[in-house]
Design an enzyme around this catalytic site. Structure first.
Site, PDB file in Angstrom:
ATOM      1  N   ASP A 749      33.465 -19.787  75.882  1.00  0.00           N
ATOM      2  CA  ASP A 749      33.876 -19.042  77.071  1.00  0.00           C
ATOM      3  C   ASP A 749      35.402 -18.934  77.105  1.00  0.00           C
ATOM      4  O   ASP A 749      36.092 -19.914  76.848  1.00  0.00           O
ATOM      5  CB  ASP A 749      33.368 -19.790  78.312  1.00  0.00           C
ATOM      6  CG  ASP A 749      33.345 -18.904  79.546  1.00  0.00           C
ATOM      7  OD1 ASP A 749      34.148 -17.959  79.606  1.00  0.00           O
ATOM      8  OD2 ASP A 749      32.531 -19.167  80.447  1.00  0.00           O
ATOM      9  N   HIS A 751      37.142 -17.473  79.751  1.00  0.00           N
ATOM     10  CA  HIS A 751      37.656 -17.130  81.070  1.00  0.00           C
ATOM     11  C   HIS A 751      38.384 -18.299  81.723  1.00  0.00           C
ATOM     12  O   HIS A 751      37.877 -19.405  81.743  1.00  0.00           O
ATOM     13  CB  HIS A 751      36.517 -16.656  81.961  1.00  0.00           C
ATOM     14  CG  HIS A 751      35.812 -15.474  81.373  1.00  0.00           C
ATOM     15  ND1 HIS A 751      34.754 -15.620  80.508  1.00  0.00           N
ATOM     16  CD2 HIS A 751      36.052 -14.151  81.490  1.00  0.00           C
ATOM     17  CE1 HIS A 751      34.353 -14.418  80.122  1.00  0.00           C
ATOM     18  NE2 HIS A 751      35.126 -13.512  80.700  1.00  0.00           N
ATOM     19  N   SER A 802      27.701 -20.759  79.041  1.00  0.00           N
ATOM     20  CA  SER A 802      28.500 -21.930  79.422  1.00  0.00           C
ATOM     21  C   SER A 802      27.653 -22.965  80.146  1.00  0.00           C
ATOM     22  O   SER A 802      27.964 -24.159  80.127  1.00  0.00           O
ATOM     23  CB  SER A 802      29.659 -21.503  80.323  1.00  0.00           C
ATOM     24  OG  SER A 802      30.459 -20.582  79.636  1.00  0.00           O
TER      25      SER A 802
END
Ligand code: THG
Length: 952
Positions: A749, A751, A802
């Site tokens: 991930d 972000h 995630s």
């Protein structure tokens, strides 16, 4: 294909990931014998199964064909270099695509009959990276992947898909239009190289309540951006459930000059991240789409099964397909929003101020690297009525290409300006091309001409077309600039013929600029320049169908430099006449044009004499008058800044909501005089404002890029305050940090906006933050937690995979004997998921933190050893687990398998990029308390402040 689609609605298959899940594959299954010794884990790489478990993939294709799918999608969604590099399998891209398609083809052939031919679409996913959004909050101009990278990545994939003999190429789950523009560019190049052509389908995903893509475009802006491509269909898939997609599908259906496809998820994701809309429920919505004739192709995305597809096929059989509307004859452009230039638009303003050659101020800001202030000029133009922004970096002292790229990337982070289409202005082709590679919208190239002959002209035009831009053609040829009427129209006519007949350029995308030249210079030959321009406009509009006319209006008055009012008045007079002749658009100092009727009569007449060349002494007469009007200019800038006169708290609110960072230093300085200690400014006015941002986002009144910008302003404010907060802390003698917290976005991930905000909030509250960044492997989290003796580990994640990774980290922390409490946050995470999947893995406290503003309270409670808090959380989570167990026990057997599969979705196709944003037009007013509760539970956005205290 086309003839088939004219007769009937075709059915696409459903999800792949959901179908793989029930097999409960483990790492060795993914590896097979061939990859048994591969150095990194490949579990979850569904595309690899085409090589290691072809039996299984073949079986799934077969199920969908049996259900009645006309088109099945090959298992190639992630078969691109970027996604495969996560598994160190880049070298397999060719094979994965070739084999993935070949596998599907062999099954499709078996089911194909003359009455019902079956097709295979090679699917190209969006990759995990965005070409138009920065993953780094601190550097909005940064890009994790470039257009050029993506073109190579997609060309490689397209070659593989074609080698496998795909019938269709399908670019799906598009969350960033620039990514798909790169894909379309690559596909076009590959088609040309291989001298063949396949039908291309494009399908976007809308991820937020405002009905926008993740990169911020509205659906009609998205449509404009890809309309240059020769598409079989355009459509929507993934993130929203079918019901929530309806208004956007309807809009696409009304406007798209292609067939329209839809393949939604099986409803909105539930609390555990699965999808549970039954075939019956979903079929009712699909039936409505078909009855209303919105669609030509229907299918399913995440959570859909052969059961769903079977229902759709039954409804689609014999139904009347949507009729494709004709192409618009308007010039359609877009930024984040669309812009239509046609007869009904009257006149389109193109802001001229972001031009280093046309504005001393802008040139200075760019040279000095003051990008925020340079951006403010773009925003100011948008606020004062510019509908397109012209950007020009041609300056001998600048690296024009690098400056163009940097500025356009930055501009993309400024939603108030990025709303508008960009006109890329340069005399150098490489600068123009660099600009095209930065813009997700449909832009305008300014300009090309026949100056260097037909070959160069044709070559550029063909490329511009492939990039999907409109073009300004200047009236220049091999002999130079056209100054008289005849040459102006001859050159335009010649260019028109070449473009439309030889380059296949649509006439609607051609904008002629028959040269606005300076008048009032005292040189007799110049006197008729404006008149010839006006005549040329009329001729072009009458003789070159659908082409538009533009020009650089301020050129006209160069002779009157220094007398701004007179210049602006002259522009108004000129435009008054030019618009009547049919001029569609012009590069102007937007907001500084006086209204024609407001110009004093005497001056107006004198200006008209000059513009229309009505008397030989027009220039002298105007010069005599000039002194009189010298200082009358009123600047509009003054009005825009009215918000600066508001009280402090309202200014702070305005700055955050509008995302304006320019005055933060001043305002924070002032705030420090009124608030003590400084941290209370964050906790008070700043938090209030950011809460409002969250609410607006939740209500669909703001979209992601705007929220990101507000987050940046927040960060700027915090940066201003930090030294004072620290000094105050030092003065109070309380230097000991409240605790040490490790932050990490888990592996897989990228972000981190939410995580970064949590970091800021915690560090403002005296916590020492160790931020390991994004894509952090489990081992690194555990060793850092040990070595740095942290007090809390906080994991963040935005996408569905995630969730599994967090579970893995929790289990490994247990195995490694760690004792720190675990905080969980991020878009896909939820209290329910934490309670059901994470708490059982780790014996120490695991707490889901609903939003950044809660992080401090949770951390304090955990570290002060607040027993009640921990007990309370444990108790609450135990309840959640129990009721979950009961509810799943009551589900019919088949559904349990499906529900389990859904909960564990691990592939991208099954994972909307931003879960909570996928709420669409969900309005809590229309739903039962139960549904609202469900909504709240999984609507954790990285800034889910919007929900605070508002719901049961
Ligand atoms: N056609 C096309 N493109 C163009 C032009 C055109 N691009 C550039 C130019 N001409 C249009 N843009 C401007 C921008 C500013 C000015 C004129 C044209 C201008 N600037 C002030 C000056 O030079 O006096 C500077 C003011 C300041 O520094 O603040 O007039 O014709 N296709």
């Amino acid at each position: 294909m086309t003839s088939l689609l004219l007769q009937k609605i075709l059915v696409l298959d459903g999800a792949m990931g959901t179908m793989i899940q029930p097999y409960g594959l483990t790492e060795p299954d993914f590896r097979g014998e061939r990859f048994a010794r591969h150095p990194v884990d490949v579990g979850g790489n569904n595309d690899l199964l085409s090589l290691t478990r072809p039996d299984l993939i073949r079986h799934i294709h077969e199920k969908y064909l049996q259900a009645g799918a006309d088109i099945i999608t090959a298992n190639t969604f992630n078969s691109n270099r970027l996604s495969q590099s996560d598994y160190q399998l880049e070298h397999l891209v060719g094979e994965l695509n070739r084999e993935g398609v070949a596998l599907a083809k062999s099954v499709a052939r078996k089911y194909s009959t003359p009455d019902k031919p079956r097709f295979v679409a090679g699917t190209l996913g969006p990759t995990g990276k965005s070409a138009s959004i920065s993953p780094d909050v601190n550097d909005p101009a940064y890009r994790a992947v470039t257009f050029d990278d993506l073109v190579e990545i997609y060309a490689e994939q397209a070659h593989g898909l074609i080698d496998g003999e795909a019938d269709i190429l399908l670019c799906e789950t598009v969350f960033d239009t620039l990514n798909v523009k790169a894909a379309l560019f690559a596909i076009e190049r590959v088609f040309t190289e291989r001298r063949l052509r396949l039908p291309v389908m494009v399908s976007a995903t809308i991820t937020d309540a405002a009905g926008r893509t993740l990169s911020g475009q509205t659906i009609d802006a998205f449509l404009c951006s890809v309309m240059h491509a020769d598409l079989l269909s355009i459509g929507l898939n993934c993130a929203l459930g079918a019901r929530q997609m309806r208004p956007y599908l309807e809009e696409l259906s009304r406007k798209a000059p292609f067939f329209v496809s839809v393949h939604p998820n099986a409803g909105l994701p539930n609390q555990a991240g699965g999808y549970d809309q039954s075939p019956d429920e979903m079929a009712e919505i699909i039936r409505d789409f078909i009855d209303r004739r919105f669609v030509n192709i229907v299918g399913g995305c995440c959570g859909t099964t052969p059961g769903h597809i079977e229902r759709f096929a039954r409804i689609a059989a014999g139904a009347k397909p949507r009729a494709v509307p004709p192409r618009s004859t308007a010039l359609l452009l877009s930024g984040l929003e669309p812009l239509t230039v046609d007869e009904s638009a009257n006149f389109t303003n193109i802001g001229e101020r972001c031009n280093v050659a046309g504005s001393k101020k802008f040139a200075r800001l760019i040279r000095e690297g003051k990008s925020d202030e340079a951006l403010a000029i773009a925003r100011m133009q948008a606020e004062t009525g510019a509908q397109i922004i012209d950007v020009n970096m041609d300056d001998a002292m600048l690296d024009a290409k690098a400056s163009m790229t940097a500025f356009l990337n930055l501009l993309a982070s400024e939603p108030d300006a990025a709303r508008l289409p960009v006109m890329i202005d340069s005399s150098k082709w490489d600068v123009l091309e660099a600009g095209l590679k930065c813009l997700q919208g449909k832009s305008v190239i300014n300009s090309i001409s026949l100056k260097e002959g037909e070959d160069a002209f044709l070559k550029k035009a063909t490329l511009i077309r492939r990039y999907g831009a409109a073009v300004v053609v200047m009236a220049f040829d091999e002999q130079g600039q056209a100054t008289d009427y005849d040459r102006r129209i001859d050159i335009c006519a010649r260019a028109y013929r070449i473009l439309t007949e030889e380059a296949g350029f649509p006439a609607t995308d051609i904008i002629f600029d028959p040269n606005i030249l300076t008048i009032g210079t005292g040189i007799k030959e110049h006197n008729n320049f404006a008149v010839d321009f006006l005549r040329a406009v009329r001729w072009i509009k009458a003789n070159l169908p659908h082409a538009r006319v533009s020009g650089g209006v301020s050129n006209l008055s160069f002779a009157f430099r220094g007398n701004n009012y007179l210049r602006e008045a002259m522009h108004s007079v000129f435009l008054y006449h030019a618009i009547r002749e049919g001029m569609d658009m012009g590069i102007v100092n937007a907001g500084l044009l006086p209204v024609y009727d407001d110009i004093p009569r005497k001056l107006r007449d004198a200006l008209e004499d000059l513009v229309l060349n009505r008397r030989p002494d027009a220039t002298e007469r105007l010069l005599d008058m000039a002194e009189e009007w010298k200082n009358s200019a009123v600047t509009v800038e003054h009005n825009i800044l009215q918000w600066r006169t508001l009280p402090l708290e309202e200014r702070i609110r305005h700055a955050l909501v509008k995302g304006i960072a320019d005055y933060m230093e001043t305002d924070m300085e002032e705030a420090r005089q009124c608030y003590s200690p400084s941290i209370s400014i964050i906790e008070g006015p700043l938090m209030n404002a950011i809460n409002e941002v969250g609410e607006l986002f939740g209500a669909g009144k703001m979209f992601l890029p705007q929220v990101v910008k507000s987050a940046r302003v927040m960060k700027r404010a915090v940066t201003c305050l930090q030294p004072f907060i620290e000094a105050e802390k030092a003065a109070s003698g309380n230097m000991k940090p409240a605790g040490k917290i490790l932050l990490a976005t888990v592996k897989g991930d990228v972000h981190d906006i939410g995580k970064n905000i949590v970091g800021v909030v915690l560090s403002c509250n005296n916590y020492e933050i160790i931020d390991l960044g994004v894509m952090v492997p489990c081992e690194k989290i555990i060793s850092a937690a040990r070595e740095q003796h942290v007090d809390i580990v906080a994991l963040s994640g935005l996408i569905t995979p995630s969730l599994d990774e967090m579970k893995h980290v929790a289990a490994e922390m247990e195995r490694g004997g760690l004792t720190q409490p675990l905080m969980i946050g991020g878009a896909t995470t939820s209290k329910v998921h934490t309670a059901i999947h994470l708490t059982p893995e780790y014996r120490y406290p695991v707490v889901h933190v609903k939003d950044a503003s809660r992080s401090v309270a949770v951390a304090n409670s955990l570290l002060t050893g607040n027993r009640d808090f921990v007990t309370q959380v444990r108790e609450e989570y135990r309840h959640i687990r129990e009721s979950y167990r009961q509810s799943s026990a009551s589900l019919p057997k088949l559904d349990i398998a499906r529900a389990r599969a859904n909960r564990l979705l691990i592939d991208w196709k099954a994972a909307p990029p931003v879960r909570p944003a996928s709420l669409g037009v969900w309005s809590w007013r229309n739903h039962s308390p139960d549904e609202i509760r469900k909504y709240i539970n999984w609507t954790f956005f990285f800034m889910a402040w919007q929900l605070k205290g508002k719901y049961p």
